[in-house]
Design a protein around this motif. Structure first.
Motif, short mmCIF file in Angstrom:
data_model
loop_
_atom_site.label_atom_id
_atom_site.label_comp_id
_atom_site.label_asym_id
_atom_site.label_seq_id
_atom_site.Cartn_x
_atom_site.Cartn_y
_atom_site.Cartn_z
N LEU A 181 0.83 -1.21 0.00
CA LEU A 181 0.00 0.00 0.00
C LEU A 181 0.86 1.25 0.00
O LEU A 181 1.80 1.38 0.80
N VAL A 182 0.55 2.17 -0.89
CA VAL A 182 1.22 3.47 -0.94
C VAL A 182 0.21 4.52 -0.52
O VAL A 182 -0.82 4.69 -1.18
N LEU A 183 0.48 5.18 0.60
CA LEU A 183 -0.48 6.14 1.15
C LEU A 183 -0.04 7.56 0.84
O LEU A 183 1.05 7.99 1.24
N TYR A 184 -0.88 8.28 0.10
CA TYR A 184 -0.67 9.69 -0.20
C TYR A 184 -1.46 10.52 0.82
O TYR A 184 -2.45 10.05 1.37
N ASN A 185 -1.03 11.75 1.01
CA ASN A 185 -1.73 12.68 1.93
C ASN A 185 -2.04 12.01 3.27
O ASN A 185 -3.19 12.00 3.72
N PRO A 186 -1.04 11.45 3.91
CA PRO A 186 -1.32 10.58 5.05
C PRO A 186 -1.80 11.31 6.31
O PRO A 186 -2.49 10.72 7.14
N ARG A 187 -1.46 12.59 6.44
CA ARG A 187 -1.78 13.24 7.72
C ARG A 187 -1.62 14.74 7.59
O ARG A 187 -0.59 15.22 7.15
N SER A 188 -2.66 15.47 7.95
CA SER A 188 -2.57 16.94 7.98
C SER A 188 -2.96 17.39 9.37
O SER A 188 -3.38 16.59 10.21
N LYS A 189 -2.86 18.68 9.61
CA LYS A 189 -3.23 19.18 10.94
C LYS A 189 -4.69 18.90 11.24
O LYS A 189 -5.06 18.52 12.34
N ARG A 190 -5.53 19.09 10.18
CA ARG A 190 -6.96 18.89 10.40
C ARG A 190 -7.34 17.41 10.41
O ARG A 190 -8.46 17.06 10.79
N ARG A 191 -6.44 16.56 9.89
CA ARG A 191 -6.75 15.13 9.85
C ARG A 191 -5.62 14.37 10.54
O ARG A 191 -4.98 13.49 9.97
N ALA A 192 -5.41 14.75 11.79
CA ALA A 192 -4.23 14.26 12.52
C ALA A 192 -4.27 12.76 12.78
O ALA A 192 -3.23 12.13 12.97
N ASP A 193 -5.46 12.14 12.75
CA ASP A 193 -5.53 10.72 13.10
C ASP A 193 -5.73 9.80 11.90
O ASP A 193 -5.91 8.59 12.08
N HIS A 194 -5.69 10.35 10.67
CA HIS A 194 -5.99 9.51 9.51
C HIS A 194 -4.99 8.37 9.32
O HIS A 194 -5.38 7.24 9.04
N LEU A 195 -3.71 8.68 9.47
CA LEU A 195 -2.72 7.62 9.25
C LEU A 195 -2.88 6.51 10.28
O LEU A 195 -2.86 5.32 9.95
N GLU A 196 -3.08 6.91 11.53
CA GLU A 196 -3.28 5.92 12.59
C GLU A 196 -4.48 5.01 12.29
O GLU A 196 -4.40 3.79 12.42
N ARG A 197 -5.56 5.64 11.84
CA ARG A 197 -6.77 4.86 11.53
C ARG A 197 -6.52 3.94 10.33
O ARG A 197 -6.97 2.79 10.30
N ALA A 198 -5.80 4.46 9.34
CA ALA A 198 -5.52 3.65 8.14
C ALA A 198 -4.64 2.45 8.50
O ALA A 198 -4.90 1.32 8.06
N LEU A 199 -3.63 2.69 9.32
CA LEU A 199 -2.74 1.58 9.71
C LEU A 199 -3.50 0.53 10.52
O LEU A 199 -3.23 -0.67 10.41
N ALA A 200 -4.47 0.98 11.30
CA ALA A 200 -5.28 0.02 12.07
C ALA A 200 -6.11 -0.86 11.14
O ALA A 200 -6.26 -2.06 11.37
N VAL A 201 -6.63 -0.29 10.06
CA VAL A 201 -7.38 -1.09 9.08
C VAL A 201 -6.45 -2.12 8.43
O VAL A 201 -6.78 -3.30 8.31
N ILE A 202 -5.27 -1.66 8.04
CA ILE A 202 -4.32 -2.55 7.37
C ILE A 202 -3.86 -3.67 8.32
O ILE A 202 -3.67 -4.82 7.90
#
Lengths: 263, 263
Positions: A156-177
């Motif tokens: 998996l190649v993750l683009y736009n993994p985390r911004s200030k407004r979406r601080a938990d997106h990468l964590e949530r994505a890694l949990a799915v994976i």
């Protein structure tokens, strides 16, 4: 529509440089234009807007083209991967100009290739790219794609993994994976590949430090066969099962198997 | 390990050209070396092998490096995407040299970006790359990945879609994808992107002509939102739902919705 590559002038293709040289106006996000050597833009009208001004940029580019200008719309990386080429074509279509305004896409070295090069060779086998930005895509769709791709053992190649407004997106994505991958799965985190401030790290899936990750980061999560070795991340294509890699020859058991199946 | 890009000298990055210039030996598949202008290889030892000689090439490259030579192992496209970078690292690892022989990956413009540029902008949203070659991967794994990626509405980029020995792979792959996509889904077929003999066509999923497809072809199958327009293939990112693309402004109903949610 011109892809500038990751930022290093050594990864700006001659075709892209020529497109910029022949343009009288260059339109782009200011952060990407800053990556160019100043002389590349010399003597050109430069139209730059902020990060979220994509629609405005595309509209301005079309206006300039209609006024008879040769316009280069630039994106970092490749011009078509999560980039401006699509939006410019959509604006042309919406204004009924798609077949009237000639335009070309000049590809570039995408961020995914730049990141992979710094990690080693994580993309030697099938991979899926997912943007974690939910500005234009519902999070449920993103999560469904992550789940499906991880379940089918894609890298998996993750683009736009985390911004200030979406601080938990990468964590949530890694949990799915992690529903489909062990805690030791290698994860490559590459910030600012081939730009000032470049940083590449390999962590275990269970230990990824999401804190330093921003929008200029690409995260590569390994498939089940991916591994870390000697500070690199590898996804074997499968040669090791068929060949003696140290000797450069086909494995004997393979030769025998082939002989048998022919008999 | 150096990515040469699709073939056009205008898409050979300066960094790749510099790597070739500083190498005393260049190792690669003869079909890729033929894409280079002859002067790029002048004065260098050139080690070329046939299409399936990858393991031999990697072994020869490592031998040359151990003999003190500066070696460039070339791949067309990017050096890491279904390419030689991984195999060279594996051979180094197998021979216990991974941390002793310094090596770098120079990324390039991958075939997927070259093909997408000629089609328009099919990769503006999430996509998955799948190789249809079953030389090193069981067909069941390939089919499972196609099914999962199509089911989660990825755009699909198919590498190695059809060879003489695997004449029916593309047909079988499209049949798997068609479980999840309508017959009107656009499919881009790009042969020899940015090489002599270049050809790019867009067909309906139900009408793809697999006959002309070979190993130098990339096939891009749209997501559910992809469409053909004005001879191009587009995968909208989602701006049209939020913005008035002709006017370059945020849509009023969106503004109102935002106002309401703040209230």
């Amino acid at each position: 529509m011109v892809g500038l590559g990751p930022g290093d002038p050594g990864l700006l293709c001659p075709l892209a440089r020529a497109a910029l040289a022949s343009a009288s106006a260059v339109v782009g996000y200011s952060g990407y234009l800053d990556l160019l050597e100043p002389e590349v833009l010399e003597g050109r009208e430069v139209v730059s807007t902020g990060m979220t001004g994509e629609v405005e940029r595309a509209g301005r580019a079309v206006d300039l083209a209609l006024a008879g200008r040769a316009v280069a719309v630039v994106s970092s990386g490749d011009a078509g991967i999560y980039a401006m080429a699509g939006l410019v074509l959509e604006v042309l279509e919406e204004r009924g100009l798609l077949e009237r305004v000639p335009c070309e896409v000049v590809p570039g070295v995408p961020a995914l290739a730049a990141a992979a090069a710094l990690l080693g060779a994580p993309l030697t086998h099938d991979f899926a790219c997912v943007s974690l930005s939910d500005l234009l895509t519902p999070w449920e769709v993103i999560e469904r794609r992550l789940d499906a791709a991880a379940g089918a053992d894609f890298v998996l190649v993750l683009y736009n993994p985390r911004s200030k407004r979406r601080a938990d997106h990468l964590e949530r994505a890694l949990a799915v994976i992690a529903r489909h991958r062990g805690p030791d799965t290698p994860v490559g985190v590459v910030c600012r590949a081939f730009r000032p401030g470049q940083r590449a790290e390999i962590a275990r899936l269970a230990d990824v430090d999401c804190g330093g990750v921003d929008m200029q980061t690409i995260v590569v999560v390994g498939a089940s066969s991916s591994r870390a070795a000697g500070g690199r991340m590898l996804t074997p294509r499968g040669y090791a099962g068929k060949y003696d890699l140290a000797g450069g020859t086909r494995k004997v058991r393979q030769r025998l198997a082939n002989t048998r199946s022919k008999a």
